[in-house]
Design a protein around this motif. Sequence first.
Motif, PDB file in Angstrom:
ATOM      1  N   LEU A 113      37.280  33.066  37.636  1.00  0.00           N
ATOM      2  CA  LEU A 113      38.075  33.368  36.435  1.00  0.00           C
ATOM      3  C   LEU A 113      38.380  34.864  36.357  1.00  0.00           C
ATOM      4  O   LEU A 113      39.452  35.254  35.893  1.00  0.00           O
ATOM      5  N   THR A 114      37.438  35.716  36.807  1.00  0.00           N
ATOM      6  CA  THR A 114      37.687  37.156  36.821  1.00  0.00           C
ATOM      7  C   THR A 114      38.866  37.489  37.711  1.00  0.00           C
ATOM      8  O   THR A 114      39.711  38.328  37.382  1.00  0.00           O
ATOM      9  N   SER A 117      42.189  37.198  35.970  1.00  0.00           N
ATOM     10  CA  SER A 117      42.360  37.902  34.694  1.00  0.00           C
ATOM     11  C   SER A 117      43.800  38.364  34.489  1.00  0.00           C
ATOM     12  O   SER A 117      44.391  38.978  35.381  1.00  0.00           O
ATOM     13  N   ASN A 119      44.648  39.952  31.342  1.00  0.00           N
ATOM     14  CA  ASN A 119      44.616  41.039  30.373  1.00  0.00           C
ATOM     15  C   ASN A 119      43.172  41.495  30.209  1.00  0.00           C
ATOM     16  O   ASN A 119      42.238  40.824  30.679  1.00  0.00           O
ATOM     17  N   THR A 121      41.107  41.471  27.677  1.00  0.00           N
ATOM     18  CA  THR A 121      40.229  40.547  26.962  1.00  0.00           C
ATOM     19  C   THR A 121      39.715  39.445  27.879  1.00  0.00           C
ATOM     20  O   THR A 121      38.516  39.131  27.900  1.00  0.00           O
ATOM     21  N   TRP A 122      40.608  38.857  28.647  1.00  0.00           N
ATOM     22  CA  TRP A 122      40.219  37.828  29.616  1.00  0.00           C
ATOM     23  C   TRP A 122      39.197  38.407  30.600  1.00  0.00           C
ATOM     24  O   TRP A 122      38.187  37.777  30.912  1.00  0.00           O
ATOM     25  N   TYR A 123      39.476  39.597  31.065  1.00  0.00           N
ATOM     26  CA  TYR A 123      38.603  40.244  32.038  1.00  0.00           C
ATOM     27  C   TYR A 123      37.203  40.458  31.459  1.00  0.00           C
ATOM     28  O   TYR A 123      36.197  40.151  32.108  1.00  0.00           O
ATOM     29  N   ILE A 125      35.736  38.825  28.995  1.00  0.00           N
ATOM     30  CA  ILE A 125      35.067  37.534  28.791  1.00  0.00           C
ATOM     31  C   ILE A 125      34.537  36.985  30.117  1.00  0.00           C
ATOM     32  O   ILE A 125      33.406  36.499  30.206  1.00  0.00           O
ATOM     33  N   ALA A 126      35.368  37.086  31.159  1.00  0.00           N
ATOM     34  CA  ALA A 126      34.939  36.608  32.476  1.00  0.00           C
ATOM     35  C   ALA A 126      33.754  37.411  32.991  1.00  0.00           C
ATOM     36  O   ALA A 126      32.818  36.856  33.594  1.00  0.00           O
TER      37      ALA A 126
END
Length: 511
Positions: A113-114, A117, A119, A121-123, A125-126
């Motif tokens: 998931l990283t 990424s 954005n 925020t996604w990065y 969280i991952a």
Amino acid sequence: MSKGVETGRITTDIPARLDRLPWSRWHWLVVIGLGTVWILDGLEVTIVGSMSDALADPKTGLGLSSYDIGVAGAVYVAGACIGALFFGQLTDRFGRKKLFLITLAVYTTATVLTAFSMNPTWYFIARFFTGAGIGGEYAAINSAIDELIPAKYRGRVDVSINGSFWVGAAGGALLTIPLLDPTVIDQAWGWRLAFGLGAILAVGILLVRRNVPESPRWLFIHGREDEGEAIVRDIEKTVSDETGKRLPSVSESITIRQRKTISIPLIAKTVFTLYPRRTVLCFSLFVGQAFLYNAFFFTYGDTLTTFMGVGQVGYYIAVFAVSNFLGALILGPMFDSIGRVKMLTITYCGSGLLLGITGLTLDSYTAVTLTLMGCIIFFLASAGASAAYLTASEVFPMETRALCIAFFYAIGTAAGGIAGPLLFGKLIDDATKGGEGISAIALGYYIGAFLMIAGGIVAAFLGVKAEGRSLESIARPLTAEDSDHDDAGSGTPRAEAEVGSETATRARPTR
């Protein structure tokens, strides 16, 4: 019948049989299947540290600032702390094998998931869930390794395995060189591929790990002694066939009151009431090494690019990482020969003193000389930091082992590992805005030096002489039967010693 109630009593010689085994190819299976996960951790941390420029570019990366890089490091460590506590209690409850398969799967998924990424925020969280998987690994893996490796080799194996983090760090640093070269690969994809390769390596480790058995020590305490006996017989046959040696018989045994689960309140009472000195010892060791490594290493790439104009930091970090692994590999056997207490004191105080001197003279270094000084400092520090995990995994009763590792990792890392990257990221940002030089981050070096020296002093007074001794003699299982002759010199440990460096304790609520 409640889950925590006694289910039976057995007398077993399984611990003595495991400890008397000679080293064999089977033990290498354990080391490769379980220990190589630290290579993944090193790969992860190094990729992030080396890719600060790539992640900062809004066109090819995610537009992260120096402070954001520090936040990403802190988020990763926060995930590791929470994951360690969450998976640590599950490891003691449901077994080592189930959890070291689950935690590796969590890590692999989060790493993929990283790589995708879109954005910051996604990065973030991952990175959090990647850290959670790694934190769970620390609890599950260290407890399993110590319960499967013979006492004679436990110190060097544990220190070397934890030090293998730096094999991944070196590999990650070198990996970023072609991946961040715009003439080799599109920069919008380079950093993503780096994370993807980490996930591929994790799948390979998972395939090997499936062949590692459950801890027989965990099985016999939780009412599954027949399974534990079958596993030990299989291990003995395998080791005997591999070495061509007839295994000697054993006379030591231990009587256990079996329970399906051990309550959290009982574990907490054990840590804080029965073993207060060991609690202080582990906390001091973990805080020192967590601040030092997470502060320095998470931001080292950013330091080189910001203050010294280094465009490609991979070579510098690779050299730095190799020295760390060599420190754990070369100094690891000394924790079995010279002893835990002396080596912890030497590695912590020595590295802390050198780090403080470096902070005082930061302005005089170039990228090359600072890296070389770092190599010397962390040659010592890496062995000490690895031994912190060894200490937490062997000085508390077996029923609490995974959760104790998780607890001290989480508390120590939260205190040092979250604050460290945030502090260094802020210092670098402020220095950049104010046009200051590298001496502006010296404060971080001083704090790290103080914490490491403090940890070494605590180890000198409160350290436990655990070298060459069975886990059950270092800390008696909570479920072990007490007997009148224990105090008369049978070798069974008594309540926590009045002298911090006393060799053994019994988990008896008398203090």
